[in-house]
Write a protein that holds these residues in place. Sequence first.
Motif, PDB file in Angstrom:
ATOM      1  N   ARG A 402       0.815  -1.210   0.000  1.00 42.53           N
ATOM      2  CA  ARG A 402       0.000   0.000   0.000  1.00 42.53           C
ATOM      3  C   ARG A 402       0.846   1.256   0.000  1.00 42.53           C
ATOM      4  N   ARG A 403       1.991   1.228   0.653  1.00 38.58           N
ATOM      5  CA  ARG A 403       2.828   2.425   0.674  1.00 38.58           C
ATOM      6  C   ARG A 403       3.178   2.834  -0.754  1.00 38.58           C
ATOM      7  N   SER A 404       3.626   1.870  -1.547  1.00 36.73           N
ATOM      8  CA  SER A 404       4.065   2.187  -2.902  1.00 36.73           C
ATOM      9  C   SER A 404       2.901   2.548  -3.818  1.00 36.73           C
ATOM     10  N   TRP A 405       1.716   2.066  -3.520  1.00 40.70           N
ATOM     11  CA  TRP A 405       0.573   2.320  -4.398  1.00 40.70           C
ATOM     12  C   TRP A 405      -0.230   3.549  -3.986  1.00 40.70           C
ATOM     13  N   THR A 406      -0.003   4.070  -2.761  1.00 38.03           N
ATOM     14  CA  THR A 406      -0.840   5.190  -2.317  1.00 38.03           C
ATOM     15  C   THR A 406      -0.089   6.303  -1.584  1.00 38.03           C
ATOM     16  N   HIS A 407       1.060   6.029  -0.973  1.00 35.87           N
ATOM     17  CA  HIS A 407       1.540   6.917   0.086  1.00 35.87           C
ATOM     18  C   HIS A 407       2.900   7.557  -0.171  1.00 35.87           C
ATOM     19  N   ASP A 408       3.842   6.814  -0.773  1.00 41.13           N
ATOM     20  CA  ASP A 408       5.185   7.328  -1.017  1.00 41.13           C
ATOM     21  C   ASP A 408       5.313   7.769  -2.476  1.00 41.13           C
ATOM     22  N   SER A 409       6.301   8.624  -2.763  1.00 39.34           N
ATOM     23  CA  SER A 409       6.563   8.946  -4.162  1.00 39.34           C
ATOM     24  C   SER A 409       7.317   7.773  -4.793  1.00 39.34           C
ATOM     25  N   GLU A 410       6.848   7.323  -5.949  1.00 40.29           N
ATOM     26  CA  GLU A 410       7.434   6.173  -6.626  1.00 40.29           C
ATOM     27  C   GLU A 410       7.510   6.451  -8.127  1.00 40.29           C
ATOM     28  N   LEU A 411       8.403   5.739  -8.806  1.00 41.90           N
ATOM     29  CA  LEU A 411       8.534   5.835 -10.255  1.00 41.90           C
ATOM     30  C   LEU A 411       8.821   4.453 -10.817  1.00 41.90           C
ATOM     31  N   SER A 412       8.038   4.060 -11.808  1.00 41.09           N
ATOM     32  CA  SER A 412       8.214   2.774 -12.461  1.00 41.09           C
ATOM     33  C   SER A 412       8.091   2.953 -13.965  1.00 41.09           C
ATOM     34  N   CYS A 413       8.656   2.017 -14.713  1.00 34.72           N
ATOM     35  CA  CYS A 413       8.560   2.032 -16.175  1.00 34.72           C
ATOM     36  C   CYS A 413       7.884   0.751 -16.635  1.00 34.72           C
ATOM     37  N   ALA A 414       6.779   0.887 -17.356  1.00 35.48           N
ATOM     38  CA  ALA A 414       6.164  -0.244 -18.036  1.00 35.48           C
ATOM     39  C   ALA A 414       6.720  -0.285 -19.452  1.00 35.48           C
ATOM     40  N   VAL A 415       7.198  -1.452 -19.869  1.00 38.74           N
ATOM     41  CA  VAL A 415       7.854  -1.606 -21.163  1.00 38.74           C
ATOM     42  C   VAL A 415       7.063  -2.591 -22.002  1.00 38.74           C
ATOM     43  N   LEU A 416       6.759  -2.182 -23.219  1.00 38.53           N
ATOM     44  CA  LEU A 416       6.036  -3.014 -24.179  1.00 38.53           C
ATOM     45  C   LEU A 416       6.821  -2.997 -25.484  1.00 38.53           C
ATOM     46  N   ASP A 417       7.330  -4.159 -25.865  1.00 38.61           N
ATOM     47  CA  ASP A 417       8.216  -4.256 -27.025  1.00 38.61           C
ATOM     48  C   ASP A 417       7.408  -4.546 -28.283  1.00 38.61           C
ATOM     49  N   ARG A 418       7.734  -3.833 -29.381  1.00 43.54           N
ATOM     50  CA  ARG A 418       7.106  -4.138 -30.666  1.00 43.54           C
ATOM     51  C   ARG A 418       7.658  -5.423 -31.275  1.00 43.54           C
ATOM     52  N   SER A 419       8.855  -5.835 -30.844  1.00 42.18           N
ATOM     53  CA  SER A 419       9.480  -7.019 -31.412  1.00 42.18           C
ATOM     54  C   SER A 419       8.941  -8.272 -30.735  1.00 42.18           C
ATOM     55  N   ALA A 420       8.374  -9.161 -31.526  1.00 43.01           N
ATOM     56  CA  ALA A 420       7.873 -10.428 -31.001  1.00 43.01           C
ATOM     57  C   ALA A 420       9.024 -11.403 -30.833  1.00 43.01           C
ATOM     58  N   ASP A 421       8.943 -12.248 -29.807  1.00 44.20           N
ATOM     59  CA  ASP A 421       9.945 -13.286 -29.598  1.00 44.20           C
ATOM     60  C   ASP A 421       9.608 -14.469 -30.495  1.00 44.20           C
ATOM     61  N   PRO A 422      10.545 -14.893 -31.364  1.00 39.45           N
ATOM     62  CA  PRO A 422      10.218 -15.975 -32.300  1.00 39.45           C
ATOM     63  C   PRO A 422      10.128 -17.345 -31.662  1.00 39.45           C
ATOM     64  N   ARG A 423      10.647 -17.498 -30.422  1.00 42.84           N
ATOM     65  CA  ARG A 423      10.612 -18.802 -29.770  1.00 42.84           C
ATOM     66  C   ARG A 423       9.241 -19.057 -29.181  1.00 42.84           C
ATOM     67  N   THR A 424       8.686 -20.165 -29.482  1.00 45.22           N
ATOM     68  CA  THR A 424       7.382 -20.587 -28.962  1.00 45.22           C
ATOM     69  C   THR A 424       6.435 -19.404 -28.821  1.00 45.22           C
ATOM     70  N   PRO A 425       6.128 -18.723 -29.923  1.00 41.70           N
ATOM     71  CA  PRO A 425       5.204 -17.590 -29.805  1.00 41.70           C
ATOM     72  C   PRO A 425       3.884 -18.057 -29.220  1.00 41.70           C
ATOM     73  N   SER A 426       3.453 -17.403 -28.182  1.00 44.40           N
ATOM     74  CA  SER A 426       2.244 -17.817 -27.469  1.00 44.40           C
ATOM     75  C   SER A 426       1.160 -16.761 -27.615  1.00 44.40           C
ATOM     76  N   ASP A 427      -0.046 -17.203 -27.451  1.00 46.38           N
ATOM     77  CA  ASP A 427      -1.196 -16.294 -27.487  1.00 46.38           C
ATOM     78  C   ASP A 427      -2.159 -16.731 -26.397  1.00 46.38           C
ATOM     79  N   PRO A 428      -1.805 -16.499 -25.146  1.00 44.96           N
ATOM     80  CA  PRO A 428      -2.634 -16.986 -24.047  1.00 44.96           C
ATOM     81  C   PRO A 428      -4.030 -16.397 -24.096  1.00 44.96           C
ATOM     82  N   GLY A 429      -5.000 -17.269 -24.039  1.00 47.03           N
ATOM     83  CA  GLY A 429      -6.383 -16.827 -24.010  1.00 47.03           C
ATOM     84  C   GLY A 429      -6.907 -16.321 -25.326  1.00 47.03           C
TER      85      GLY A 429
END
Length: 545
Positions: A402-429
Amino acid sequence: MTHTDWLLTTGERGNTATRLDARHPDGSAWTEGNHARALVHGATYFAELLAGIRALRAGDLLLFTDWRGDRDERLDGPGSEIGTVLARAAERGVVVKGLLWRSHLDGLHFSQRENIRLGEEIEDAGGECLLDLRVRPGGSHHQKLVVLRHPGRPELDVAYVGGIDLCHNRNDDADHRGDRQSLAMATVYGPHPPWHDVQLALRGPAVGDVETVFRERWQDPAPLSRSPLVRLRELARREDVSAGPLPPQTADPAPCGTQAVQLLLTYPNRLLHGYPYAPDGEFSIARGYTKALRRARALIYLEDQYLWSPRVVDRFARALSAHRELRLIAVIPSVPEQDGRLTLPMNLIGRITALDALRRAGGDRVAVYSLENPAGTPVYVHAKVCVIDDVWASIGSDNINRRSWTHDSELSCAVLDRSADPRTPSDPGGLGDGARVFARELRLELMREHVELMREDLDAQDAPGRSATDALCDPVTAFAAFDAAAAGLDAWHAGGCRGPRPPGRLRRYVPPELPTAKRVLATPLHHLLVDPDGRPMGMRRRNAY
């Protein structure tokens, strides 16, 4: 798959006061064309950071924020003390600006004295370092970022974001023998606590976003502290505690990679002198996790210092309940950081209740581990990493609590790559989300270390002709590999450590016996008295995410 399936839109960020999204030419809530690299271990990060700082010239820019800074912490051997390195940069004309959490008293095991000393060394050399206590009561500035800008040489620009402070204990490597410059921790970790951590190196347009986060905090006109005692002391010493000017922000570096990077933050809603860049707070870390978890179908991989608070892990529990093939692996410390009659029970209460909630939702699809080094000493897990379905990855300063989600100052990076991994490409769901290179490689790098699979060409025993790394790509196989490694090491310990030590560093997590905590847990009144994150309930606020 589109980026808006996984990343927050500007409206979903929930904070219109920040310049982060408005500064982008297309108004999007992330930048494209970045090159992101995970730097696993403090020794890896510190060596790269040292080289980058020493290469700075007069007129270049160095910006940093930190929770704790020890001026004598060596980045890479004698003569590389962080205070000395930053002071030398300021002396040769680099614009050095820093924000350190002023902290509470050192008697409470925080870092007020050391942060003051580092700030003074930088100031004496011509840089500027402010001790920032613009937080809610009981809160902290927990962001850990460094930005290196090179006017006229933007191809060298880089930003670092993650969980690694510029202080003692952090300079460890894959062998996990611990930092020789150590701070005292729980006795089980020994005199030089082994330390596992991760930082993210960013090149490309995202560097400008990280710089903007620093500039918004630096240019906050509110007093650095509301404490009358602190302000009287500053007046008595005739200290100038106002922020000096920053040079104009240069254009963002050009695209140089395939990753979209979204900066996610937590700022609390301060009752007085609210943040001008987040007057009602910002909770995009919690919102970003919530959105990404809705798409989780195969595997959530976590490394986290705490994994506390049932109200936070509820997001993960909902995903596990909704999708019966979804698995969760968590790697956490075996024992909280500090021994103590008060702190230890509080920490364990929060963790036990959180893990109970996850296991009720996911049963044997939830596996929680701790780490030990080859000598059998527990490794303190300080990393803050989440990988969902090998698509969405997050590295930052925020913990699952809860501290990190509501109370303290925090910084995070969400990373989404355009490059697909050719090994066992999965499509869950059937969502159309194949594995992405950055997220998968991050998970595999961490997993290979923990199962001690260092040779990528090693054939998997159950799949001759296929590399063990390829086998770990599959969520089910990876889940089983962790279970087998932990079972082997647990059995070896149970048998008196006779014979060769099995490969791997994983132990099944078992909370320490604490009868007092169990009695408190059985009492519903505890929820009226104590927040699992270790704060009185009166300091909790209504969720904003």
